[in-house]
Design a protein around this motif. Structure first.
Motif: not given
Length: 322
Positions: A39-49
């Motif tokens: 997991l690189l990033r997670r916020n209200d917009d979604g996730v980046v893997l």
């Protein structure tokens, strides 16, 4: 290169540079697909893997669940609770879930109309709305069984009313074992975790206007809608007359609500009784037994013997009169 979000799609873009060590997660997409990656990033917009040479961006509306590999909770097996069962199932495509649980959805007829119900046990117990059976003792249940030539109707006329809860608009029925002869489909699984979220995918199976085995799909619009002091699940999945008493499933195939109402003049406005309310009724069903002498209600509430301030007949008032 900066990741770009694209609405309504799962996209991969090139990521320049090496990624640092990240938490390993498994993302479950709407429809049941899974991706396991750092997991690189997670916020209200979604996730980046991080996929290595690529970066996968998943919008929030396409996500069903994101769990850490270390704390991931696997799908649980069935937990039997007397006449019903609960479990945490694996997410699947809606057609696959309909194929698995669709035969457990039945049509409930009374002399004045029809509704929907669903099997909750191998012993023939089923759930429907109270208003589907209200003031009726002669009921008929139709089961739809898959055969090589399509669906075959099995009619059951010996239907016993087990319990009624008019305040929650719920009823428990049971098919006669002599009629079923133990040949019943797999019952549904109830969700006992109360983890439904606004925006989650849901689908309903029912018999709107007598159109058998109709499937409609939508999302959860609200989990805390209150109408007439009843907490309801609001959804935009089409619910019409005839759907009453039918199951509303989540993307795992667990029943999260019982369809109870749809707006006749508005589209995308329907409601269901939360599964935790249903489970509470099932567990405490002995509190609401059906009484043949009171077919309109499982429990008789007696009026108070007198109104406040007015003594009952034959009882001397202790309040002095002026």
């Amino acid at each position: 290169m900066k990741p770009r979000w694209m609405c309504g799609a799962v996209v991969a873009v090139a990521w320049a540079g090496s990624a640092t060590a990240s938490e390993m997660v498994t993302a479950t997409l709407v429809g049941g697909s899974r991706v396991t990656a750092p997991l690189l990033r997670r916020n209200d917009d979604g996730v980046v893997l991080d996929l290595g040479f690529d970066v996968l961006q998943i919008p929030a509306k396409k996500l069903l669940d994101v769990r850490s590999e270390e704390s991931a909770v696997p799908a649980d097996g069935d937990h039997e609770h007397d006449i019903f069962r609960t479990a945490r199932l694996e997410a699947r495509e809606v057609p696959e879930l309909v194929k698995r649980f669709g035969e457990a959805v039945v049509m409930v007829r009374n002399p004045g109309g029809l509704g929907t119900g669903f099997l909750i046990s191998r012993d023939g117990h089923l759930v429907t709305n109270y208003h589907v059976v209200e003031n009726n003792t002669r009921l008929q249940v139709t089961l739809f069984r898959k055969t090589d030539k399509g669906f075959e109707k099995n009619e059951f006329r010996k239907v016993r009313i087990v319990a009624l809860q008019p305040l929650r608009d719920l009823a428990i029925l049971q098919l006669d074992p002599d009629e079923t002869q133990g040949k019943l489909p797999e019952p549904v699984v109830l969700n006992d975790r109360d983890d439904l979220r606004v925006g989650d995918l849901v689908f309903a199976i029912g018999n709107p206007a007598g159109l058998e085995r109709s499937v409609t799909q939508g999302i959860v619009s609200s989990t805390t809608r209150t109408i007439d002091q009843m907490r309801l699940i609001q959804t935009d999945a089409a619910i019409n007359p005839g759907n009453s008493g039918g199951p509303i499933f989540n993307a795992r195939g667990e029943v999260v609500a019982v369809a109870c109402a749809g707006a006749a003049v508005f589209e995308g406005l329907a409601f269901g009784i939360p599964a935790n309310e249903l489970i509470d009724f099932l567990v405490h069903r002995d509190t609401y037994p059906y009484d043949e002498s009171q077919p309109q209600n499982g429990v008789t509430y007696l009026p108070p013997p007198f109104q406040p301030g007015l003594p009952a007949e034959g009882v001397k008032s202790l309040i002095p009169t002026p």
